[in-house]
Design an enzyme around this catalytic site. Structure first.
Site, PDB file in Angstrom:
ATOM      1  N   CYS A   1      -6.123   0.643  -2.578  1.00 21.82           N
ATOM      2  CA  CYS A   1      -4.870   0.671  -3.337  1.00 21.82           C
ATOM      3  C   CYS A   1      -4.486  -0.732  -3.795  1.00 21.82           C
ATOM      4  O   CYS A   1      -3.887  -1.498  -3.028  1.00 21.82           O
ATOM      5  CB  CYS A   1      -3.754   1.277  -2.484  1.00 21.82           C
ATOM      6  SG  CYS A   1      -2.175   1.337  -3.341  1.00 21.82           S
TER       7      CYS A   1
ATOM      8  N   CYS B   1      -0.743  -1.428  -3.743  1.00 22.24           N
ATOM      9  CA  CYS B   1      -0.177  -1.709  -2.406  1.00 22.24           C
ATOM     10  C   CYS B   1      -0.595  -3.100  -1.915  1.00 22.24           C
ATOM     11  O   CYS B   1       0.207  -3.805  -1.304  1.00 22.24           O
ATOM     12  CB  CYS B   1      -0.665  -0.691  -1.376  1.00 22.24           C
ATOM     13  SG  CYS B   1      -0.788   0.995  -1.955  1.00 22.24           S
ATOM     14  N   ASP B   2      -1.848  -3.476  -2.129  1.00 23.29           N
ATOM     15  CA  ASP B   2      -2.398  -4.638  -1.425  1.00 23.29           C
ATOM     16  C   ASP B   2      -2.732  -5.840  -2.319  1.00 23.29           C
ATOM     17  O   ASP B   2      -3.037  -6.916  -1.804  1.00 23.29           O
ATOM     18  CB  ASP B   2      -3.694  -4.229  -0.682  1.00 23.29           C
ATOM     19  CG  ASP B   2      -3.424  -3.140   0.343  1.00 23.29           C
ATOM     20  OD1 ASP B   2      -2.307  -3.123   0.894  1.00 23.29           O
ATOM     21  OD2 ASP B   2      -4.315  -2.309   0.575  1.00 23.29           O
TER      22      ASP B   2
END
Ligand code: NAP
Length: 310
Positions: free
Chosen positions: A132, A135-136
């Protein structure tokens, strides 16, 4: 019965089905395992959903879908669905946290990003291995990154990662991308992105953190190592349909088979979105299928309850 319809999964398909069921005055419950929005909610920017000339962020679009469905009375809860029991009188959707009885079920449980299945992938997950970018990505400012895959997700998320990374290498097993042309062109024009063609990652290297990948050229057999701080894996999706094994017909990969009315092989069970076997996996198609599934579910419930218009 607790509900007329229970919807399993809260991505765009499930939320649209919820909107339509609620507007059809069906008592409807949507059960989501995590947060509503599905994979679309972890997509940084969505450029091809009509009505947004500049595009829209995945979280913003899916939160708006949720609010819209709730405005018409859709009930949304969090639970992990593990089974579906069917009987003549109705169905029981079995979750870890409760049982929900209903006349009809819409499966909108979506798909999860696939794993590559190479050494280092599991042990370094969260230590540089990610599925992701939204997200990261921000954890990798000014780092060298690797993205694996050649589809829409790999190339789009690779582009997103250039906001943070020093370089992004996209490693693809062929010499042609599967991604849409417009996305390809953006990637070819981005000076931070380079491509490693005809190559597969055989191992993700590192002890405490990702330090690199071992790559094999599938044409020459040559092995090489690429140093990087992060590896983002985008090699396709696996359907979230395990809990329905043996209950509805699926293809060999577990994608659910439906007709055009989104009916599965089990009467009263409908499916929409990425969990279905289909050619085009987009937010817009999931929404269209959600509307179609709710229409079929509504007809089914009304006939069952004897309330259908003559
Ligand atoms: P995808 O379209 O199935 O692409 C997966 C990519 O990974 C392919 O390029 C494939 O190579 C490669 N691959 C598969 N298994 C591999 C392995 N074991 N080792 C190395 N490479 C491997 O999956 P996706 O990109 O995750 O997208 C999933 C669906 O969502 C697609 O239908 C996509 O169109 C849709 N989506 C759309 C958008 C958008 O419209 N903006 C954004 C994201 C996703 P080959 O090409 O050689 O098969």
């Amino acid at each position: 019965m607790d509900y007329d319809v229970v919807i399993v999964g809260g991505g765009p398909g499930g939320l649209t089905a919820g909107l339509y069921c609620a507007r059809g005055a069906l008592k409807t419950l949507l059960v989501e395992r995590l947060l509503p929005g599905g994979q679309a909610a972890t997509t940084h920017w969505i450029d091809n959903y009509p009505g947004f000339p500049e595009g829209v962020s995945g979280p913003e679009l899916t939160m708006a879908m949720k609010e819209q469905a709730e405005r018409f009375g859709l009930e949304i809860i969090t639970d992990d669905i593990v089974d579906l029991e069917t009987a003549k009188e109705g169905m029981t959707v079995v979750g870890k946290g409760g049982h929900y009885t209903c006349h009809a079920v819409i499966i909108a449980s979506g798909a999860t990003v696939a794993q590559l299945g190479v050494p280092g992938e599991d042990s370094l997950r969260g230590k540089g291995v990610s599925y992701c970018a939204t997200c990261d990505g921000a954890f990798f400012r000014n780092e060298d990154l690797v993205v694996i895959g050649g589809g829409d997700a790999a190339v789009e998320e690779g582009l997103f990662l250039t906001k943070f990374a020093k370089t992004v290498r996209i490693i693809h097993r062929r010499n042609r991308l599967r991604a849409a042309k417009v996305i390809q062109e953006r990637a070819f024009g981005n000076e931070k992105i380079s491509f490693v063609w005809d190559s597969v990652v055989e191992e993700i290297l590192g002890e405490q953190q990702v330090e690199g990948v071992r790559v094999k050229n599938v044409k020459t057999g040559d092995l090489s190592e690429i140093k990087c701080a992060g590896v983002f894996v985008y090699v396709g999706n696996v359907p979230n349909s395990q809990f329905l094994k043996g209950k509805v017909e699926m293809d060999g990969k577990g994608f659910i088979l439906t007709n055009n009315g989104m009916e599965t092989s089990q009467k009263g069970v409908f499916a929409c979105g990425d969990v279905r076997k289909k050619a085009l996996r987009q937010v817009i198609t999931a929404c269209g299928e959600g509307a179609a599934a709710s229409f079929s579910a509504q007809q089914f419930v009304e006939e069952k309850k004897g309330t259908a218009y003559a």
